[in-house]
Design a protein around this motif. Structure first.
Motif, short mmCIF file in Angstrom:
data_model
loop_
_atom_site.label_atom_id
_atom_site.label_comp_id
_atom_site.label_asym_id
_atom_site.label_seq_id
_atom_site.Cartn_x
_atom_site.Cartn_y
_atom_site.Cartn_z
N ILE A 1 33.43 23.77 42.92
CA ILE A 1 32.67 22.53 43.14
C ILE A 1 33.50 21.50 43.90
CG2 ILE A 1 31.55 20.57 42.01
CD1 ILE A 1 30.81 22.51 39.72
N GLN A 2 34.73 21.29 43.45
CA GLN A 2 35.53 20.19 43.97
C GLN A 2 36.27 20.51 45.26
OE1 GLN A 2 38.03 19.31 40.61
NE2 GLN A 2 36.32 18.59 39.33
N LYS A 3 36.69 21.77 45.41
CA LYS A 3 37.50 22.12 46.58
C LYS A 3 36.78 23.02 47.56
CE LYS A 3 41.87 21.64 44.09
NZ LYS A 3 43.16 22.30 43.74
N GLY A 4 35.55 23.40 47.25
CA GLY A 4 34.77 24.21 48.18
C GLY A 4 35.22 25.66 48.29
N GLU A 5 35.94 26.13 47.28
CA GLU A 5 36.38 27.53 47.31
C GLU A 5 35.19 28.48 47.18
OE1 GLU A 5 38.91 30.46 44.39
OE2 GLU A 5 39.71 28.45 44.75
N VAL A 6 35.23 29.55 47.95
CA VAL A 6 34.19 30.58 47.87
C VAL A 6 34.70 31.72 46.99
CG1 VAL A 6 32.80 32.24 49.16
CG2 VAL A 6 33.29 29.98 50.13
N MET A 7 33.87 32.14 46.05
CA MET A 7 34.26 33.20 45.12
C MET A 7 33.37 34.42 45.35
SD MET A 7 34.42 32.98 40.96
CE MET A 7 32.66 32.64 40.84
N GLU A 8 33.99 35.59 45.51
CA GLU A 8 33.25 36.83 45.72
C GLU A 8 33.72 37.90 44.74
OE1 GLU A 8 33.75 37.89 49.80
OE2 GLU A 8 32.32 36.39 50.53
N ASN A 9 32.74 38.59 44.14
CA ASN A 9 33.02 39.73 43.25
C ASN A 9 34.03 39.37 42.15
OD1 ASN A 9 31.33 41.40 44.85
ND2 ASN A 9 33.01 41.69 46.29
N PHE A 10 33.86 38.19 41.58
CA PHE A 10 34.70 37.74 40.47
C PHE A 10 34.05 38.20 39.17
CE2 PHE A 10 35.84 34.29 37.42
CZ PHE A 10 37.21 34.57 37.34
N GLU A 11 34.76 38.99 38.38
CA GLU A 11 34.17 39.61 37.19
C GLU A 11 34.58 38.87 35.93
OE1 GLU A 11 35.22 43.74 37.14
OE2 GLU A 11 34.37 44.14 39.13
N THR A 12 33.58 38.60 35.08
CA THR A 12 33.85 38.01 33.77
C THR A 12 33.05 38.77 32.71
OG1 THR A 12 32.00 36.44 33.79
CG2 THR A 12 34.05 35.74 34.86
N THR A 13 33.52 38.67 31.49
CA THR A 13 32.81 39.28 30.35
C THR A 13 32.17 38.17 29.53
OG1 THR A 13 34.39 41.12 30.27
CG2 THR A 13 33.03 40.74 28.31
N ILE A 14 30.83 38.21 29.44
CA ILE A 14 30.12 37.18 28.69
C ILE A 14 29.71 37.72 27.32
CG2 ILE A 14 29.25 36.17 30.83
CD1 ILE A 14 26.46 37.32 30.00
N THR A 15 29.53 36.77 26.40
CA THR A 15 28.96 37.10 25.10
C THR A 15 27.51 36.61 25.09
OG1 THR A 15 31.08 36.89 24.00
CG2 THR A 15 29.12 36.76 22.61
#
Length: 570
Positions: free
Chosen positions: A166-180
Motif C-alpha cells: 500500500i505505502q511503497k507500491g511494491e508488486v507481489m506475485e505468487n506469494f504463498e501464505t497459510t490461512i486458518t
C-alpha cells in the motif's frame, strides 16, 4: 449553437413555443419547470430530451432563471448544453461497472480490496467460500487478519507485507501464505497484489487476488515423495506417454541400460530393445493400454553397448478422472544375476548327479586301468626295446584316462571343504611346480611375482587344485606363432582382499568364448586333449572361499584371469 444542437436555424426558432422541441414523454418535466419558474425560483442542471429537426433526439442540460421586474415575472432566460455524449459515456461506464462487479463476484479467485489503513472495502464471493467469512463479517475493519492468521509472529510478517504494498507500491506475485479458515481448517493461498492510486498518484489502498493451491501443494508433496522413493529405488522405474516417449526414468533404469537420465527423457522406449525383442514389447504395451496392467513378465532388453539382458517387468496405466489412459508406468528388475545363479545351480545339481555316477564308474574303471598299467610296465621289462614305443603309448593313455577319472570323481565330493589357515603364496608355488612337471616347458617362462606370504581360511587341497588348473590353462594357451610364451602370476593385498592375476601372451579368446569358458565340459582344445572341467572347478572352488574369478581376453594378445579372495583367518 442552436443549429448544432437542434438542427434549426435561429430564425426558425424565434416566435415558436418551447414545447414544440421537447420529447413528448418529457413534457411533464417541462411543465414542472415552468411552475417552478413562475414561483420565482431558478432551475439548474435539469436534463431532458429534445427532438431535432431531422427527428432524432438529443439529451440536453438546461439552467434557467426567471426574469423579474417590479416584482413580476416578465420572462425566462437560460442556457442549454448538449450532454448526449456524456450520457452515453455514463451509460457505458455504468454497464462496465456492473460487468466489473459481476466479474469480481463470479470470479473463481479470491478478490479483496483494502483502504490505506488496511481495512477491507471489497470481499468477493470466492473470498467468502475460501475463508468461510462473509463480506458482512469483514468489510469496514481489519480484524480479518487476526482471524486468518492467528499466530501473532506469522501475522506480523503478513501485515508488514500488505502495508509495504500500500505505502511503497511494491508488486507481489505468487506469494504463498497459510490461512486458518472459519471452520478451523487450513489452506494455502497464492497471492498477487498491488497498490491502488488516485488520479494524483496517491496510494489509496491495495487489491489482492488469491488462488487456493492447497490441493496443488498436496499433489506436489505426493509427487515429491514418489520421486524421492523412485529416484533412489534399487529397481527400475520408467514413465512414458502412450506413444512410448519417456517422461521419467530413475537412476537404476538409466544406469542398467548404460545411459544417464538426461539422455533418455524425450526419447522413445524402443531404444531399450533390439528388433528381435520389440514384438513382445509392443504386445505388452497393447495389453497395458487395453487392460490397464500386466505383472511379472520376463522381457529382454538391449544395453547401450549391444549386449542383451533379461528384466522382470510390471506395468500399469495412469488414467484421468474419466478412466482414459494417459501414461504408461513400468517397474523392472535386472534378472541377470538370478539367471546366472539359476544356471549355476542347475549345473551344480547336474554335476552332483554326475559325481554320484562318477564315483561308481571310477571304482569300476580304476582297477582294470591299474592292471593295464602294471601289465604294460611288466612287458617293458620283459620285451626290451622291441615294443617300447607302443607300451609307452599304452601307459600314457592309461595315465590320461586316470586323470580324467580323478577330475570327474571330484564332483562326488564337491560339497566337502576342510577349512584351515593356509598360505596362498605357498599353494601357488606348489601349483607352479606341479604344472612344470605336467607339461613340456620348452619356450615357456612362468614368472611368480606373488607376495611372499598371505594367510586366509581355506581348503589347501581345493585351492591347490584351482590354481593348478588356472596355471595349466595359461601354459596350454601358447600361441605357436610366438617364439616365447610368458605366464606371469602377480598379486596385490588390500585391507580385506587378495587379488591374484594369471596373465599369458597366448592365443587369447573372443567374447563368445569367454562367455562360455566357465561352463562345465566346454573346451577349445582338440578332442582327447581336455575335459572342459578345469576352469569350471576352479571357479566353483574360488566361490566357495567367498571370492570371485573373472576373465579378460583378446584374440592374439592373451588372457588375464583375476582371482579375488578375502584375507585374514576370521
Amino acid at each position: 449553437q442552436v443549429q448544432e444542437i437542434a438542427g434549426y436555424e435561429p430564425e426558425e426558432v424565434i416566435g415558436t413555443t418551447f414545447k414544440r422541441y421537447i420529447y413528448k414523454r418529457h413534457l411533464p418535466i417541462l411543465i414542472k419547470t415552468f411552475i417552478t419558474l413562475k414561483r420565482g425560483r431558478e432551475v439548474r442542471n435539469l436534463q431532458y430530451d429534445i427532438v431535432r429537426k431531422d427527428g432524432s433526439r438529443r439529451t440536453v442540460e438546461i439552467n434557467v432563471f426567471p426574469e423579474i421586474k417590479d416584482g413580476k415575472i416578465t420572462g425566462i432566460y437560460g442556457t442549454i448544453r448538449d450532454i448526449s455524449r456524456e450520457r452515453e459515456l455514463e451509460r457505458k461506464i455504468s454497464r462496465l461497472s456492473q460487468l466489473e462487479e459481476s466479474i469480481i463476484e463470479t470470479a473463481n479467485v479470491w478478490v479483496d480490496v483494502l483502504d490505506e489503513q488496511g481495512n477491507v472495502v471489497l470481499w468477493n464471493r470466492a473470498a467468502e467460500l475460501m475463508s468461510g467469512y462473509t463480506k458482512e463479517e469483514v468489510i469496514g475493519h481489519n480484524r480479518i487478519w487476526e482471524w486468518l492468521y492467528p499466530d501473532e509472529h506469522y501475522r506480523r510478517g503478513i501485515v508488514e507485507k500488505a502495508l509495504t504494498i500500500i505505502q511503497k507500491g511494491e508488486v507481489m506475485e505468487n506469494f504463498e501464505t497459510t490461512i486458518t479458515c472459519k471452520d478451523g481448517s487450513t489452506k494455502i493461498i497464492s497471492w498477487n497484489s498491488r497498490n491502488l492510486v488516485d488520479g494524483d498518484g496517491t496510494s489509496i489502498g491495495s487489491i489482492a487476488f488469491g488462488r487456493d493451491i492447497t490441493e496443488h501443494k498436496r499433489a506436489e508433496e505426493e509427487i515429491r515423495k514418489f520421486k524421492t522413493v523412485a529416484d533412489s529405488a534399487n529397481y527400475g522405474v520408467a514413465m512414458s506417454d502412450l506413444d512410448g516417449t519417456l517422461l521419467y526414468v530413475n537412476d537404476y533404469f538409466a544406469r542398467i541400460h548404460g545411459y544417464t537420465r538426461d539422455e533418455l527423457i524425450g526419447r522413445n522406449l524402443s531404444m531399450f530393445h533390439n528388433e528381435e525383442q520389440l514384438p513382445k514389447v509392443y504386445a505388452l504395451n497393447h495389453v497395458l493400454v487395453e487392460e490397464g496392467s500386466y505383472t511379472a513378465e520376463e522381457v529382454w532388453h538391449a544395453h547401450r553397448d549391444g549386449h542383451v539382458f533379461p528384466m522382470l517387468m510390471s506395468g500399469t496405466t495412469i488414467k484421468d478422472e474419466r478412466g482414459t489412459p494417459l501414461y504408461m508406468a513400468t517397474t523392472a528388475i535386472d534378472l541377470t544375476k538370478w539367471k546366472r545363479m539359476e544356471e549355476k545351480l542347475s549345473q551344480q545339481e547336474k554335476m552332483a548327479a554326475l559325481g554320484t555316477i562318477a564315483a561308481v564308474v571310477a571304482h569300476e574303471l580304476n582297477t582294470p586301468l591299474a592292471n593295464i598299467a602294471i601289465t604294460a610296465q611288466l612287458l617293458l621289462s620283459q620285451l626290451g626295446t622291441q615294443y617300447e614305443d607302443d607300451l609307452h603309448t599304452i601307459k600314457r593313455e592309461v595315465e590320461y584316462a586316470s586323470s580324467i577319472i580323478k577330475k570327474v570323481l571330484g564332483f562326488s565330493r564337491m560339497g566337502e571343504m576342510e577349512m584351515t589357515e593356509v598360505d596362498v603364496a605357498e599353494i601357488v608355488s606348489r601349483a607352479i611346480e606341479s604344472v612344470r612337471n605336467m607339461h613340456p616347458m620348452d619356450g615357456v617362462i612362468i614368472q611368480n611375482e606373488m607376495v611372499s606370504s598371505v594367510e586366509i581360511m581355506g581348503d589347501r587341497y581345493r585351492l591347490f587344485e584351482a590354481f593348478t588348473n588356472l596355471i595349466s590353462n595359461a601354459v596350454l594357451a601358447r600361441d605357436p606363432q610366438k617364439k616365447m610364451h610368458h605366464v606371469v602370476i602377480d598379486s596385490s593385498v588390500s585391507d580385506n582382499a587378495l587379488e591374484i592375476t594369471i596373465t599369458d601372451n597366448g592365443v587369447g579368446m573372443g567374447d563368445a568364448v569367454v562367455a562360455e569358458a566357465k561352463k562345465p565340459f566346454f573346451t577349445t582344445r582338440p578332442k582327447g586333449e581336455g575335459t572342459g572341467l578345469g576352469l569350471f572347478i576352479a571357479d566353483w572352488i574360488i566361490e566357495r572361499h567367498g571370492g570371485s574369478l573373472s576373465i579378460k581376453s583378446a584374440v592374439g594378445r592373451g588372457t588375464t584371469v583375476t582371482v579375488h579372495l578375502p584375507t585374514g583367518v576370521n
